[in-house]
Design an enzyme around this catalytic site. Structure first.
Site, PDB file in Angstrom:
ATOM      1  N   TYR A  23      39.369  24.844  30.522  1.00  0.00           N
ATOM      2  CA  TYR A  23      38.469  25.434  29.536  1.00  0.00           C
ATOM      3  C   TYR A  23      38.693  24.860  28.137  1.00  0.00           C
ATOM      4  CZ  TYR A  23      37.899  28.775  33.324  1.00  0.00           C
ATOM      5  OH  TYR A  23      37.661  29.355  34.551  1.00  0.00           O
ATOM      6  N   GLY A 144      39.072  36.875  39.724  1.00  0.00           N
ATOM      7  CA  GLY A 144      37.960  35.970  39.463  1.00  0.00           C
ATOM      8  C   GLY A 144      38.182  34.552  39.942  1.00  0.00           C
ATOM      9  N   HIS A 149      42.479  27.659  40.290  1.00  0.00           N
ATOM     10  CA  HIS A 149      42.504  26.600  39.276  1.00  0.00           C
ATOM     11  C   HIS A 149      43.798  25.779  39.338  1.00  0.00           C
ATOM     12  CE1 HIS A 149      38.806  27.238  37.215  1.00  0.00           C
ATOM     13  NE2 HIS A 149      39.095  28.436  36.757  1.00  0.00           N
ATOM     14  N   ARG A 182      37.766  32.747  46.184  1.00  0.00           N
ATOM     15  CA  ARG A 182      36.474  32.594  46.838  1.00  0.00           C
ATOM     16  C   ARG A 182      36.660  32.329  48.329  1.00  0.00           C
ATOM     17  NH1 ARG A 182      31.482  31.802  44.349  1.00  0.00           N
ATOM     18  NH2 ARG A 182      31.487  31.695  42.065  1.00  0.00           N
ATOM     19  N   TYR A 201      30.134  39.424  39.081  1.00  0.00           N
ATOM     20  CA  TYR A 201      29.416  39.091  37.859  1.00  0.00           C
ATOM     21  C   TYR A 201      27.969  39.565  37.886  1.00  0.00           C
ATOM     22  CZ  TYR A 201      33.347  35.849  38.018  1.00  0.00           C
ATOM     23  OH  TYR A 201      34.588  35.302  38.148  1.00  0.00           O
TER      24      TYR A 201
END
Length: 307
Positions: A23, A144, A149, A182, A201
């Site tokens: 990010y 989330g 990551h 996920r 979301y």
């Protein structure tokens, strides 16, 4: 030769030193709350399940190790939990820090501790300044799809085990880790995310997610999502606040990459740290897993540190 030299893993401008901050270029961070739907826009099912699960287990203190812009932390603070929040991305933390300042007259927000921290050195980072009043927590949350990551360029999952061990070290005996990912089984087998509503979301600006899977030596090693958001209907004052160039108002794109954990592999990763006998519950889009479970968007794990 690194994977990134042949396959770009993130938006241009993001550094690769240490634990990658995907990010860092600000593109995802700028529009993240538009993607999420705002700090107060978690789905009702999410909020009810999360809060009830914690209250049923007597949770009072929580550390959010992937707080991002602070959405889950704010939700838990408002529900009366004592929260410490951290993230590896200073760009994402900026929004959380702004929220704390905005609501500083509320005692629970004035006492909210927010830190920049690396999962691989979590305990050391949190204790570096001596300003974290809680040393062990009733719950650790990593929500989330954040854990994905963390890359596995070595192909050993060793850094993943270190990170989970750090989470474990922050728990009181009998405390719980909530961590999700996920449905990478579906993504790897079909080359796309499962269809259907997103249980996390409620943002209305997402136009498309393009999915790419990278295999190294015959093993899945990286999944990359190219997000495209249609933001032409976003109010001008919000665009100004986000410092978005009017020329980019119609379409906003960013790229994020993930390690694609299959469910069975992730179960084994958790057991390698918590032990084979640890109490471990798996949910599919907040519903208990059973034989009828089919193509959920997310898997959620609640695993207990033995007392």
């Amino acid at each position: 030769m690194s994977i990134d030299s042949i396959y770009r893993t993130r938006s241009l401008g993001v550094p690769t030193v240490g634990l990658p901050d995907q990010y860092a270029d600000g593109r995802a961070a700028k529009v993240w709350e538009l993607y999420m739907g705002g700090k107060t826009s978690r789905t009702d099912a999410y909020k009810e399940w999360f809060v009830q699960t914690f209250k049923d287990r007597g949770v009072k203190t929580v550390i959010d190790v992937a707080c991002g812009t602070g959405i889950d932390s704010v939700m838990l603070l408002e529900e009366g939990f004592q929260v410490v929040s951290c993230d590896a991305s200073d760009k994402m933390l900026k929004s959380a820090l702004e929220e704390r300042w905005r609501r500083r007259k509320e005692t629970k927000f004035d006492n909210w501790v927010i830190k920049e921290a690396n999962w691989l050195t979590l305990k050391e980072d949190l204790n570096a300044d001596g300003d974290v009043p809680i040393k062990l927590f009733d719950a650790v949350i990593c929500c989330g799809n954040s854990f994905a990551h963390l890359p596995d360029f070595e192909g050993t999952l060793e850094k993943h085990k270190i990170a989970i061990s750090q989470f474990y070290s922050m728990l009181k005996p009998g405390g719980i880790l909530f961590i999700d990912h996920r449905n990478f089984d579906h993504i790897l087998d079909h080359g796309c995310v499962p269809q259907g509503p997103n249980v996390y979301y409620q943002g209305k600006f997402l136009k498309d997610i393009k999915c790419s899977n990278l295999t190294v030596n015959g093993k899945p090693n990286m999944t990359t999502f190219d997000y495209e958001m249609d933001i032409h209907n976003v109010e001008p004052e919000i665009l100004t606040k986000l410092r978005i160039d009017p020329a980019e108002q119609v379409c906003w794109k960013f790229r994020l990459s993930y390690y694609p954990h299959r469910l069975q592999t992730f179960n084994g990763l958790l057991r390698s740290v918590f032990g084979d006998d640890a109490e471990h519950h798996i949910y599919a889009d907040f519903q208990p897993m059973d034989d009828s479970t089919k193509d959920p968007a997310y898997y959620m794990h609640v695993i207990k540190r033995p007392a």
